[in-house]
Structures are given as structure tokens and as C-alpha cells.
Write an enzyme that holds these catalytic residues in place. Structure first.
Site, PDB file in Angstrom:
ATOM      1  N   ASP A  16     -70.453-142.762  37.199  1.00 60.31           N
ATOM      2  CA  ASP A  16     -71.424-141.693  37.463  1.00 60.31           C
ATOM      3  C   ASP A  16     -72.253-142.075  38.682  1.00 60.31           C
ATOM      4  O   ASP A  16     -73.042-143.014  38.637  1.00 60.31           O
ATOM      5  CB  ASP A  16     -72.346-141.507  36.253  1.00 60.31           C
ATOM      6  CG  ASP A  16     -73.339-140.379  36.487  1.00 60.31           C
ATOM      7  OD1 ASP A  16     -72.948-139.217  36.307  1.00 60.31           O
ATOM      8  OD2 ASP A  16     -74.492-140.662  36.888  1.00 60.31           O
ATOM      9  N   HIS A  39     -78.001-131.918  40.780  1.00 63.01           N
ATOM     10  CA  HIS A  39     -78.761-133.050  40.244  1.00 63.01           C
ATOM     11  C   HIS A  39     -80.034-132.608  39.515  1.00 63.01           C
ATOM     12  O   HIS A  39     -80.369-133.144  38.457  1.00 63.01           O
ATOM     13  CB  HIS A  39     -79.103-134.003  41.397  1.00 63.01           C
ATOM     14  CG  HIS A  39     -79.248-135.429  41.009  1.00 63.01           C
ATOM     15  ND1 HIS A  39     -78.838-136.472  41.805  1.00 63.01           N
ATOM     16  CD2 HIS A  39     -79.770-136.007  39.911  1.00 63.01           C
ATOM     17  CE1 HIS A  39     -79.109-137.614  41.210  1.00 63.01           C
ATOM     18  NE2 HIS A  39     -79.684-137.363  40.055  1.00 63.01           N
ATOM     19  N   TYR A  78     -78.215-141.809  45.313  1.00 63.84           N
ATOM     20  CA  TYR A  78     -78.336-143.210  44.888  1.00 63.84           C
ATOM     21  C   TYR A  78     -78.153-144.206  46.035  1.00 63.84           C
ATOM     22  O   TYR A  78     -78.494-145.380  45.896  1.00 63.84           O
ATOM     23  CB  TYR A  78     -77.339-143.544  43.767  1.00 63.84           C
ATOM     24  CG  TYR A  78     -77.534-142.753  42.490  1.00 63.84           C
ATOM     25  CD1 TYR A  78     -78.713-142.056  42.247  1.00 63.84           C
ATOM     26  CD2 TYR A  78     -76.532-142.712  41.516  1.00 63.84           C
ATOM     27  CE1 TYR A  78     -78.884-141.323  41.087  1.00 63.84           C
ATOM     28  CE2 TYR A  78     -76.704-141.977  40.348  1.00 63.84           C
ATOM     29  CZ  TYR A  78     -77.872-141.285  40.141  1.00 63.84           C
ATOM     30  OH  TYR A  78     -78.031-140.566  38.987  1.00 63.84           O
ATOM     31  N   LYS A 100     -73.228-135.906  42.712  1.00 62.94           N
ATOM     32  CA  LYS A 100     -74.234-134.860  42.481  1.00 62.94           C
ATOM     33  C   LYS A 100     -74.863-134.395  43.792  1.00 62.94           C
ATOM     34  O   LYS A 100     -74.980-135.185  44.729  1.00 62.94           O
ATOM     35  CB  LYS A 100     -75.360-135.394  41.569  1.00 62.94           C
ATOM     36  CG  LYS A 100     -74.875-136.163  40.355  1.00 62.94           C
ATOM     37  CD  LYS A 100     -75.992-136.514  39.402  1.00 62.94           C
ATOM     38  CE  LYS A 100     -75.500-137.445  38.307  1.00 62.94           C
ATOM     39  NZ  LYS A 100     -75.594-138.868  38.645  1.00 62.94           N
TER      40      LYS A 100
HETATM   41  P1  NDP Z   1     -80.279-147.341  31.440  1.00 66.33           P
HETATM   42  O1  NDP Z   1     -81.067-146.587  30.425  1.00 66.33           O
HETATM   43  O2  NDP Z   1     -78.803-147.401  31.314  1.00 66.33           O
HETATM   44  O3  NDP Z   1     -80.900-148.824  31.423  1.00 66.33           O
HETATM   45  C1  NDP Z   1     -80.576-149.798  32.358  1.00 66.33           C
HETATM   46  C2  NDP Z   1     -81.309-151.063  31.954  1.00 66.33           C
HETATM   47  O4  NDP Z   1     -80.780-151.535  30.715  1.00 66.33           O
HETATM   48  C3  NDP Z   1     -81.140-152.185  32.965  1.00 66.33           C
HETATM   49  O5  NDP Z   1     -82.396-152.827  33.088  1.00 66.33           O
HETATM   50  C4  NDP Z   1     -80.120-153.116  32.293  1.00 66.33           C
HETATM   51  O6  NDP Z   1     -80.323-154.454  32.682  1.00 66.33           O
HETATM   52  C5  NDP Z   1     -80.437-152.913  30.817  1.00 66.33           C
HETATM   53  N1  NDP Z   1     -79.285-153.165  29.955  1.00 66.33           N
HETATM   54  C6  NDP Z   1     -77.993-152.793  30.157  1.00 66.33           C
HETATM   55  N2  NDP Z   1     -77.207-153.204  29.148  1.00 66.33           N
HETATM   56  C7  NDP Z   1     -78.022-153.834  28.257  1.00 66.33           C
HETATM   57  C8  NDP Z   1     -77.772-154.486  27.036  1.00 66.33           C
HETATM   58  N3  NDP Z   1     -76.545-154.576  26.533  1.00 66.33           N
HETATM   59  N4  NDP Z   1     -78.834-155.021  26.387  1.00 66.33           N
HETATM   60  C9  NDP Z   1     -80.079-154.949  26.917  1.00 66.33           C
HETATM   61  N5  NDP Z   1     -80.364-154.364  28.102  1.00 66.33           N
HETATM   62  C10 NDP Z   1     -79.339-153.808  28.767  1.00 66.33           C
HETATM   63  O7  NDP Z   1     -80.680-146.947  32.970  1.00 66.33           O
HETATM   64  P2  NDP Z   1     -80.664-145.711  33.941  1.00 66.33           P
HETATM   65  O8  NDP Z   1     -81.982-145.019  33.876  1.00 66.33           O
HETATM   66  O9  NDP Z   1     -80.202-146.192  35.244  1.00 66.33           O
HETATM   67  O10 NDP Z   1     -79.570-144.685  33.392  1.00 66.33           O
HETATM   68  C11 NDP Z   1     -78.184-144.941  33.486  1.00 66.33           C
HETATM   69  C12 NDP Z   1     -77.459-144.015  34.458  1.00 66.33           C
HETATM   70  O11 NDP Z   1     -77.729-142.645  34.180  1.00 66.33           O
HETATM   71  C13 NDP Z   1     -77.859-144.169  35.938  1.00 66.33           C
HETATM   72  O12 NDP Z   1     -77.326-145.327  36.530  1.00 66.33           O
HETATM   73  C14 NDP Z   1     -77.343-142.867  36.504  1.00 66.33           C
HETATM   74  O13 NDP Z   1     -75.943-142.965  36.719  1.00 66.33           O
HETATM   75  C15 NDP Z   1     -77.690-141.882  35.387  1.00 66.33           C
HETATM   76  N6  NDP Z   1     -79.009-141.227  35.613  1.00 66.33           N
HETATM   77  C16 NDP Z   1     -79.026-139.901  35.972  1.00 66.33           C
HETATM   78  C17 NDP Z   1     -80.215-139.233  36.218  1.00 66.33           C
HETATM   79  C18 NDP Z   1     -80.186-137.781  36.588  1.00 66.33           C
HETATM   80  O14 NDP Z   1     -81.236-137.244  37.001  1.00 66.33           O
HETATM   81  N7  NDP Z   1     -79.068-137.092  36.462  1.00 66.33           N
HETATM   82  C19 NDP Z   1     -81.526-139.911  36.108  1.00 66.33           C
HETATM   83  C20 NDP Z   1     -81.418-141.295  35.676  1.00 66.33           C
HETATM   84  C21 NDP Z   1     -80.196-141.905  35.441  1.00 66.33           C
HETATM   85  P3  NDP Z   1     -79.125-155.360  33.297  1.00 66.33           P
HETATM   86  O15 NDP Z   1     -78.683-154.708  34.577  1.00 66.33           O
HETATM   87  O16 NDP Z   1     -79.788-156.691  33.499  1.00 66.33           O
HETATM   88  O17 NDP Z   1     -78.036-155.412  32.270  1.00 66.33           O
END
Ligand code: NDP
Length: 310
Positions: free
Chosen positions: A50, A115, A55, A84
Site C-alpha cells: 500500500d 486519498h 509518501y 493514491k
Molecule cells: P501502524 O498502525 O501500522 O503502526 C506502525 C507502528 O507499529 C510502527 O511504529 C511499528 O514499529 C509498530 N509495529 C509494527 N509491528 C509491530 C509489532 N508486531 N509489535 C509492536 N509494534 C509494531 O502505522 P501507520 O499509521 O503507518 O499505518 C499503516 C499503513 O496504513 C501506512 O503505512 C499506510 O500505508 C496506510 N495509511 C493510510 C492512510 C490514509 O490516509 N489512507 C493514513 C495512515 C496510514 P516498527 O517499524 O519498529 O516495527
């Protein structure tokens, strides 16, 4: 069995892998980005990425994909790739798509989303991506956000550049307008969703209209606060899995797509097992947000789009 193997049918006759790798990349994580994507595809078996024009990772992602294609590690047609159109290019989604395809070095994407249902007043190249006045207030354009989706329909019907189109951050009101005024039902609606923000009315509305729900920020974004909830941890213990596994299955068990992000290769490699959450588990999880709704992505430009609890 891995939740990464689940596919969900889309209303255009294709299907989408239920777990997609989020590609938002904080500045300080740009180094590990390549390793994260390669680990996701080659070691963990992710088949869904995604991404978005906004980004700023599509150029890098395109290079990584080219390398994997050339090394024979994966074929283009085995991947499901979403990009998007950002509101600064609301008036020209074709340019947004062409920019993305050029950066990604692809001929088509599997899914092209609007988006946000918003219009920003930027230049013809979509710059600045978030225009602000001297007081820091976002400068909106006076166009109609639905025009973006209407132009995306033209791209969908008249080119081979997108296999499906959809929306993101659309409220029920926005979807009602779209369904009344256009003739292509979005394949998906992507919005923030997790036990602290269950948005059951919006989920039901989408599912009743054959719009697949895609959950973003399923862990609560940076710092993953939703993984720390006591009930999520109790369930993780009960099923002998991690809290993140519970949060992924909260969606996949309910027929929704979820887009976790991680830059940690060990976490990525582990993937997400299927967890047989019961109806009662799901209801108990959703009750957390019904009692105290919490939204983690609260961009100031999102205040007026009609989404609950902004
Ligand atoms: P998430 O809710 O997926 O959270 C990411 C965080 O979780 C990072 O700090 C990561 O740390 C941590 N994490 C990942 N795996 C674990 C685990 N197993 N245990 C504990 N912590 C964990 O983040 P996003 O807000 O980025 O959402 C994900 C995706 O959604 C985005 O990348 C994007 O593609 C999409 N998105 C779309 C939006 C829209 O407007 N359409 C808006 C926001 C997001 P670490 O890297 O250290 O693992």
C-alpha cells in the site's frame, strides 16, 4: 496458516490479499526501507503493498521492485499494488497516477484510491502537497472533491493503467453522495480502524454496498499504542500469539483488509498467523472503542470531512 494467504473478493471480479504492507516511511527509517520491503516480499510472503504519491517512497519502491523482478524473486502479476491521488492533485488524478507509475516503474496499479475527499490549492505539479497560509491554516481549493473520483472513473474505463478504483477517508455521507452521482462503486474505502475506533456504522455501510473495508493505522501508528491495550494482551496470551497478531486478525476474521507497517525485519519476517478469534472476542475488542473512541491520525486537514471522532 498465515493471514497473509487470505484473499478478499473485490467488486470488479478480482481479489485483494487481506494483509498489505504499509509503506509510510518516517525520515529516520529511510535506511531500513529497502530491507523492510525485500524481507516482506521474499521472506514473509507479502503480496500486497500500500503506497501513495504523498509518501515520497515510490521512487525507492520502484527501484526495489525492479531489482526483485530482474532477480526473478517475484513477478509483477504476483503482487497487488495500491497507490493514491493526493488532494493537491485533486484536479488532475491522471497526472498523479502517471507520476506514481513513472516512479514505481510499473505499467499499471491494481488499485488507485482518492486519498482524501478534499481539494487543496496547489500548483499544477501538486506543490506544495499541503499548502498553508501565514497562520499555518490549510488552503483549500473551491472545487468539488467528487470531481476527482469522476476523473478516476474515466481513467478506469478508458485506460489499462488501473485494475480497480476506490476511496480513502470517506464518511457515510460522502459515500452516499458518490453512490448517487457516479456509476462505479468504489472497490474499497480505506480509513483508520482498530479496537479503539471500531466505526461499526461505516463498516456496515461499506460492506452492505460491496465496498471492501481497508483498515489503516491498525496498531495506532507510531509507537503502536493499540498493541498495549490490556484486552489485546490478554487475548494474545490466550491464543499464544503476539498482540499485533490479535490486531491483524481483528480485521481479517471480519472480512476486512489491514495494512500494517513495520521497518523491523524480525517482525516482518514473522508474518501474522491466523488466529481463531470468536464473535465474543471481536465484540469485546470493539467495546473498547465504543466506550471511549480514540483516533490516532488527526490531520488538521481532516476536520471537516464528516468522519466521526475527528
Ligand atoms: P501502524 O498502525 O501500522 O503502526 C506502525 C507502528 O507499529 C510502527 O511504529 C511499528 O514499529 C509498530 N509495529 C509494527 N509491528 C509491530 C509489532 N508486531 N509489535 C509492536 N509494534 C509494531 O502505522 P501507520 O499509521 O503507518 O499505518 C499503516 C499503513 O496504513 C501506512 O503505512 C499506510 O500505508 C496506510 N495509511 C493510510 C492512510 C490514509 O490516509 N489512507 C493514513 C495512515 C496510514 P516498527 O517499524 O519498529 O516495527
Amino acid at each position: 496458516m498465515s493471514a497473509l494467504d487470505i484473499r478478499i473478493p473485490l467488486n470488479n471480479g478480482t481479489s485483494i490479499p487481506a494483509v498489505g504492507m504499509g509503506t509510510v516511511c518516517p525520515e529516520d527509517k529511510k535506511g531500513p526501507f529497502k530491507k523492510a520491503i525485500v524481507t516482506a516480499i521474499v521472506d514473509a510472503g507479502y503480496r500486497h503493498l500500500d503506497t501513495a504519491w504523498f509518501y515520497g517512497v515510490e521512487e525507492d519502491l520502484g527501484d526495489i521492485l525492479q531489482e526483485l523482478f530482474q532477480e526473478g524473486k517475484i513477478k509483477r502479476e504476483e503482487l497487488f499494488i495500491t497507490t493514491k491521488c493526493w488532494p493537491s492533485l485533486w484536479n488532475n488524478p491522471e497526472k498523479s497516477l502517471n507520476d506514481s507509475l513513472k516512479s514505481l516503474k510499473l505499467d499499471y496499479v491494481d488499485l488507485f484510491l482518492q486519498h482524501w475527499p478534499l481539494t487543496f490549492k496547489s500548483d499544477a505539479n501538486g506543490q506544495p502537497p499541503v499548502p498553508r497560509d501565514d497562520n499555518g491554516k490549510v488552503i483549500f481549493d473551491d472545487g468539488d472533491f467528487l470531481d476527482t473520483y469522476k476523473k478516476m472513473i474515466d481513467i478506469y474505463k478508458n485506460t489499462d493503467k488501473v485494475k480497480a478504483i476506490g476511496v480513502s477517508n470517506y464518511s457515510i455521507g460522502n459515500l452516499e453522495r458518490l453512490l448517487k452521482e457516479t456509476d462505479v462503486v468504489p472497490a474499497v474505502n480505506q480509513f483508520e480502524l482498530h479496537p479503539q475506533l471500531p466505526l461499526q456504522d461505516l463498516v456496515d455501510f461499506c460492506q452492505d454496498h460491496k465496498i471492501v473495508v481497508e483498515a489503516y493505522s491498525a496498531f495506532g501508528s507510531g509507537g503502536a499504542p493499540v498493541t498495549k491495550l490490556p484486552l489485546v494482551n490478554e487475548l494474545a496470551k490466550k491464543y499464544n500469539v503476539t498482540p499485533a497478531d490479535i490486531l491483524i486478525n481483528y480485521h481479517t476474521v471480519s472480512g476486512r483488509v489491514v495494512l500494517p507497517r513495520s521497518q523491523n525485519p524480525e517482525r516482518i519476517k514473522k508474518g501474522y498467523p491466523k488466529v481463531p478469534l470468536t464473535k465474543e472476542d471481536l465484540e469485546n475488542l470493539a467495546e473498547i472503542g465504543e466506550l471511549k473512541p480514540t483516533r490516532y491520525i488527526k490531520e488538521d486537514w481532516g476536520k471537516d470531512i464528516g468522519m466521526p471522532y475527528w
